[in-house]
Design an enzyme around this catalytic site. Sequence first.
Site, PDB file in Angstrom:
ATOM      1  N   GLU A  83       0.730  -1.223   0.039  1.00 21.67           N
ATOM      2  CA  GLU A  83      -0.072   0.023  -0.164  1.00 21.67           C
ATOM      3  C   GLU A  83       0.749   1.205   0.043  1.00 21.67           C
ATOM      4  O   GLU A  83       0.604   2.438   0.915  1.00 21.67           O
ATOM      5  CB  GLU A  83      -0.887   0.018   1.183  1.00 21.67           C
ATOM      6  CG  GLU A  83      -2.056  -1.086   0.992  1.00 21.67           C
ATOM      7  CD  GLU A  83      -3.310  -0.806   1.905  1.00 21.67           C
ATOM      8  OE1 GLU A  83      -3.148   0.097   2.705  1.00 21.67           O
ATOM      9  OE2 GLU A  83      -3.937  -1.732   1.804  1.00 21.67           O
ATOM     10  N   GLU A  92      -5.684  -8.578   0.445  1.00 21.79           N
ATOM     11  CA  GLU A  92      -6.244  -8.383   1.782  1.00 21.79           C
ATOM     12  C   GLU A  92      -7.891  -7.762   1.238  1.00 21.79           C
ATOM     13  O   GLU A  92      -8.131  -7.155   0.242  1.00 21.79           O
ATOM     14  CB  GLU A  92      -5.882  -6.914   2.271  1.00 21.79           C
ATOM     15  CG  GLU A  92      -4.427  -7.108   3.012  1.00 21.79           C
ATOM     16  CD  GLU A  92      -3.997  -5.921   3.793  1.00 21.79           C
ATOM     17  OE1 GLU A  92      -4.825  -4.872   4.229  1.00 21.79           O
ATOM     18  OE2 GLU A  92      -2.767  -5.747   3.705  1.00 21.79           O
TER      19      GLU A  92
END
Length: 470
Positions: A165, A370
């Site tokens: 991320e 995720e």
Amino acid sequence: MLYKTLKPFPQNFLWGGSTSAYQFEGAWDEDGKSPSIVDMYCHPEDVADFKVASDHYHHYKEDVRLFAELGLKAYRFSIAWTRIIPDGIGDVNQQGLDFYHNLIDELKRYDIEPIVTLYHFDLPYKLDKQGGWSERSTIDAFVRYTEVLFQNFGKKVKYWLTINEQNTMILHPGAIGVPENGKLPDKKTLYQQNHHMFIAQAKAMQLCHTLCPNAKIGPALNITSMYAETCRPEDAIAAHNWETIRCWSFLDTAILGRYNALFLSYLQDRGLCPTILAEDLVVLKNAQPDFIAMNYYSTATIAASKGNASDISARAGDQQIMLGEQGVYRAAENPFVDKTAYGWVIDPIGLRLTLRKVYERYNLPILITENGIGAPDKLNADNTVNDDYRINFISQHITQMQLAITDGVELIGYCPWSVIDVVSTHQGYGKRYGFIYVNRGEFDLKDMKRIKKKSYFWYQKLIKANGQLD
Ligand code: BG6
């Protein structure tokens, strides 16, 4: 699109689960590990820090046994740079290498495929003190760190993820903590850091292919789709603005090896453009990711900017709650979706849409690294946790994954966040995601006992049925 028949999940589909080192391991200063930024930065006082976390460092055998019983085919975890090279650039710490060798060997004993994230938010604090990602020298430090990992674990690990991320770190830097002086870097600095991470990532991908010819590597970004609030063309432009800045600009550079044109214009116009050397463009072009890892939680709904300060939302933003940006977009509400207890939009169909868009744009296999629901789970007196909301959330997303596969998307695996309870990035231990409950409170560490939630038994059955539950 409706189908008469759905395609099944592939036989070798990687049913998995995720964690990250700093949110799971604890042992923050043991066996030669040095502090990372998440250990030293300021976090809200009413929530747990990361020093003990779920104490996986001392429970890894028990944890892997539980993952094996759950039936995991894959386990995605990150390696802490600060365990491997404590000062970020100097000596390699054998005890750090040993821990991950033991963990990986334990996973392999149960035929669980390790999926390793090189870097999940936890920059060595010593490097941060020397300027961190603002300095080009951090690129070299990162590449050397990854070289140590590829040399040591390259024979055992097939799937590597570069940087977790990067878009969260750049667009929502406060989500992972605030430096001691209380000041987050300004936007110009953040976009320079962003550029250095792009180069570091590209170099790591190339190095991985050189040192581990059989391995596969890809970026891991937080990707979502933006809906326009209305069919007003201005809303559509705003939704496209923000989808590009938040998602495509990061993926385009990582996958296509070039800056996105709209993103570059946005940076140039605002004086935010980083210094980009001619050689950087070559490095970016030469990196060839093998797949895309994607973290998906929510979609967002976007309206046209009003061109004034009212574009910026009064509520606090985080990686899933859009803030708004003057002249770019305004956050709006979607009446057709629910939200979690923490205000994150729940949108399983948005996952199908996002998978389609990513696949159409890049044509690479996708691994979901995720997806999950944070909730204040309650442990009942009889040691059970009835997390039906988690079963609903995950099963609805899996239904959409199968539709996406039927749409033609090459989806290779699903690693929900998180396989076991860990500390949230900025909302402490009360916000739980796991299939396994860890018996600790926000500050009271209790006995750290691992307890299977209702969702554990459900996910176990689902994996056994290769995703095909009635
Ligand atoms: C992702 C991060 O953004 O979301 C994870 O990669 C994080 O590290 C997860 O834990 C859930 O977010 P949060 O803020 O609820 O912990």
